[in-house]
Design a protein around this motif. Sequence first.
Motif, mmCIF file in Angstrom:
data_model
loop_
_atom_site.group_PDB
_atom_site.id
_atom_site.type_symbol
_atom_site.label_atom_id
_atom_site.label_comp_id
_atom_site.label_asym_id
_atom_site.label_seq_id
_atom_site.Cartn_x
_atom_site.Cartn_y
_atom_site.Cartn_z
ATOM 1 N N THR A 1 -5.678 7.242 -4.198
ATOM 2 C CA THR A 1 -5.154 6.533 -3.033
ATOM 3 C C THR A 1 -4.963 5.076 -3.413
ATOM 4 N N ALA A 2 -3.787 4.544 -3.081
ATOM 5 C CA ALA A 2 -3.445 3.169 -3.481
ATOM 6 C C ALA A 2 -2.993 2.355 -2.279
ATOM 7 N N LEU A 3 -3.503 1.143 -2.178
ATOM 8 C CA LEU A 3 -3.008 0.162 -1.202
ATOM 9 C C LEU A 3 -2.180 -0.859 -1.971
ATOM 10 N N ILE A 4 -0.948 -1.070 -1.506
ATOM 11 C CA ILE A 4 -0.050 -2.011 -2.176
ATOM 12 C C ILE A 4 0.373 -3.056 -1.145
ATOM 13 N N THR A 5 0.092 -4.313 -1.410
ATOM 14 C CA THR A 5 0.430 -5.355 -0.432
ATOM 15 C C THR A 5 1.871 -5.822 -0.640
ATOM 16 N N GLY A 6 2.476 -6.290 0.443
ATOM 17 C CA GLY A 6 3.856 -6.778 0.373
ATOM 18 C C GLY A 6 4.804 -5.726 -0.157
ATOM 19 N N ALA A 7 4.607 -4.481 0.306
ATOM 20 C CA ALA A 7 5.330 -3.358 -0.319
ATOM 21 C C ALA A 7 6.461 -2.808 0.536
ATOM 22 N N GLN B 1 6.172 0.316 7.972
ATOM 23 C CA GLN B 1 6.201 1.711 8.431
ATOM 24 C C GLN B 1 7.472 2.409 7.944
ATOM 25 N N ALA B 2 8.606 1.677 7.978
ATOM 26 C CA ALA B 2 9.874 2.278 7.537
ATOM 27 C C ALA B 2 9.775 2.690 6.067
ATOM 28 N N THR B 3 9.201 1.828 5.249
ATOM 29 C CA THR B 3 9.036 2.168 3.827
ATOM 30 C C THR B 3 8.056 3.319 3.663
ATOM 31 N N ALA B 4 6.948 3.243 4.386
ATOM 32 C CA ALA B 4 5.949 4.322 4.290
ATOM 33 C C ALA B 4 6.572 5.660 4.687
ATOM 34 N N ASP B 5 7.361 5.652 5.773
ATOM 35 C CA ASP B 5 7.987 6.900 6.230
ATOM 36 C C ASP B 5 8.929 7.450 5.163
ATOM 37 N N SER B 6 9.680 6.562 4.521
ATOM 38 C CA SER B 6 10.651 7.048 3.530
ATOM 39 C C SER B 6 9.954 7.567 2.271
ATOM 40 N N LEU B 7 8.743 7.081 2.007
ATOM 41 C CA LEU B 7 8.029 7.517 0.796
ATOM 42 C C LEU B 7 6.996 8.607 1.088
ATOM 43 N N GLY B 8 6.717 8.828 2.374
ATOM 44 C CA GLY B 8 5.666 9.783 2.708
ATOM 45 C C GLY B 8 4.281 9.190 2.612
ATOM 46 N N GLY B 9 4.145 7.907 2.972
ATOM 47 C CA GLY B 9 2.834 7.250 2.932
ATOM 48 C C GLY B 9 2.411 6.764 4.301
ATOM 49 N N GLN B 10 1.418 5.902 4.323
ATOM 50 C CA GLN B 10 0.935 5.285 5.558
ATOM 51 C C GLN B 10 1.208 3.788 5.498
ATOM 52 N N ALA B 11 1.133 3.138 6.669
ATOM 53 C CA ALA B 11 1.447 1.708 6.714
ATOM 54 C C ALA B 11 0.354 0.942 7.429
ATOM 55 N N VAL B 12 0.173 -0.298 7.012
ATOM 56 C CA VAL B 12 -0.775 -1.178 7.674
ATOM 57 C C VAL B 12 -0.232 -2.606 7.622
ATOM 58 N N ALA C 1 0.200 9.930 -6.163
ATOM 59 C CA ALA C 1 -0.742 9.140 -5.352
ATOM 60 C C ALA C 1 -0.381 9.189 -3.866
ATOM 61 N N GLN C 2 -1.400 8.982 -3.042
ATOM 62 C CA GLN C 2 -1.208 8.684 -1.621
ATOM 63 C C GLN C 2 -1.078 7.167 -1.527
ATOM 64 N N VAL C 3 -0.041 6.679 -0.838
ATOM 65 C CA VAL C 3 0.120 5.225 -0.787
ATOM 66 C C VAL C 3 -0.046 4.695 0.632
ATOM 67 N N ILE C 4 -0.620 3.508 0.704
ATOM 68 C CA ILE C 4 -0.706 2.761 1.960
ATOM 69 C C ILE C 4 0.088 1.477 1.739
ATOM 70 N N ILE C 5 1.111 1.306 2.570
ATOM 71 C CA ILE C 5 2.052 0.201 2.416
ATOM 72 C C ILE C 5 1.645 -0.934 3.341
ATOM 73 N N ASN C 6 1.323 -2.078 2.776
ATOM 74 C CA ASN C 6 1.069 -3.266 3.618
ATOM 75 C C ASN C 6 2.281 -4.173 3.609
ATOM 76 N N ASP C 7 2.520 -4.816 4.744
ATOM 77 C CA ASP C 7 3.411 -5.981 4.768
ATOM 78 C C ASP C 7 3.040 -6.804 6.002
ATOM 79 N N LEU C 8 3.676 -7.956 6.121
ATOM 80 C CA LEU C 8 3.348 -8.865 7.223
ATOM 81 C C LEU C 8 3.549 -8.191 8.570
ATOM 82 N N ASN C 9 4.662 -7.486 8.729
ATOM 83 C CA ASN C 9 4.990 -6.830 9.997
ATOM 84 C C ASN C 9 4.981 -5.324 9.824
ATOM 85 N N ILE C 10 4.541 -4.642 10.890
ATOM 86 C CA ILE C 10 4.349 -3.196 10.766
ATOM 87 C C ILE C 10 5.677 -2.452 10.646
#
Length: 279
Positions: free
Chosen positions: A15-21, A51-62, A38-47
Amino acid sequence: MPTNDTNGRRLAGKTALITGAARGLGRAIAQRFVDEGAQVIINDLNIAPAQATADSLGGQAVAGDVADSASVARMFEQVADMTERLDILVNNAGISGLEGDNNAQQRVLDNVERMQRAAAGEPPTGDTGTMELSDDDWHRMLGVHLNGTFFCCREALKLMNPQRSGNIINMGSIMGTFGRGGGTAYCAAKAGILGFTRSLAHEVVGYNIRVNAIAPGWIHTDMTDPLAPMHPMLKAATPMGRLGDADDIAWAAVYLASEEAKFMTGQTLSPNGGWYMSQ
Ligand SMILES: NC(=O)c1ccc[n+]([C@@H]2O[C@H](COP(=O)([O-])OP(=O)(O)OC[C@H]3O[C@@H](n4cnc5c(N)ncnc54)[C@H](O)[C@@H]3O)[C@@H](O)[C@H]2O)c1
């Protein structure tokens, strides 16, 4: 022990958390991590963009602002709810300092031209970039890059240390390994990240946690494309004759995150087309 699955995927079960992703290098890293299992968790300033990136990659967003320690602490609480373990943290979030400034491109070009004229022996004219740098701009640059890397590492270690395993990748830059006029705050922030990386790597090596950095050369992203008029000069100064692609950096991250790099810690990997050659 290598953890490749039967399909040869190098990050299977991680499981990976990637900031500004939401975009750019972070998104490319997330894409390759997903491809490697890997399972990815996508961070960015705004959800929404995260979330759009996470949805397209099959990950989660924060959402979370890495420059704000309280925001980072809240983000990691969410991460801890999302996943039983955190194997990989990529501290990628960053700014050029030119965001939202309509005159920024021209100021950068003027600055480069002034430096070139002065270096060629012409009488210097005008202020230098550092003279024009405000306290706020300086603090913001160090806040996002250097403080952000520290805040995220501190929280990640609270998860990784009890696991007695983890893998941290910090995004530096060639700007942190050699000097470049007109970018003193950015260079200072990135050089700080490289020093922080080496120190932390030493501190946590006995806990089975590796910490490395990537120092990209000039890469095509939304961060650098506004400086298109500088691209011919940058290509000419790059032995490979081109700017890099985001994927060039993503592969370096896959390597550092994988078991193939199990003897690597405290290192800086620099995909830069030969711009800067070290060790
Ligand atoms: N593009 C290059 O040539 C290059 C070269 C060397 C290093 N880098 C570094 O690579 C990283 C990614 O750069 P990029 O080119 O993909 O840039 P980018 O501008 O395309 O993407 C950066 C992302 O970080 C996010 N972000 C900014 N501040 C944040 C904060 N406080 N909290 C959370 N997220 C935040 C942005 O919203 C954006 O989605 C940066 O650290 C940058 O300094 C880039």
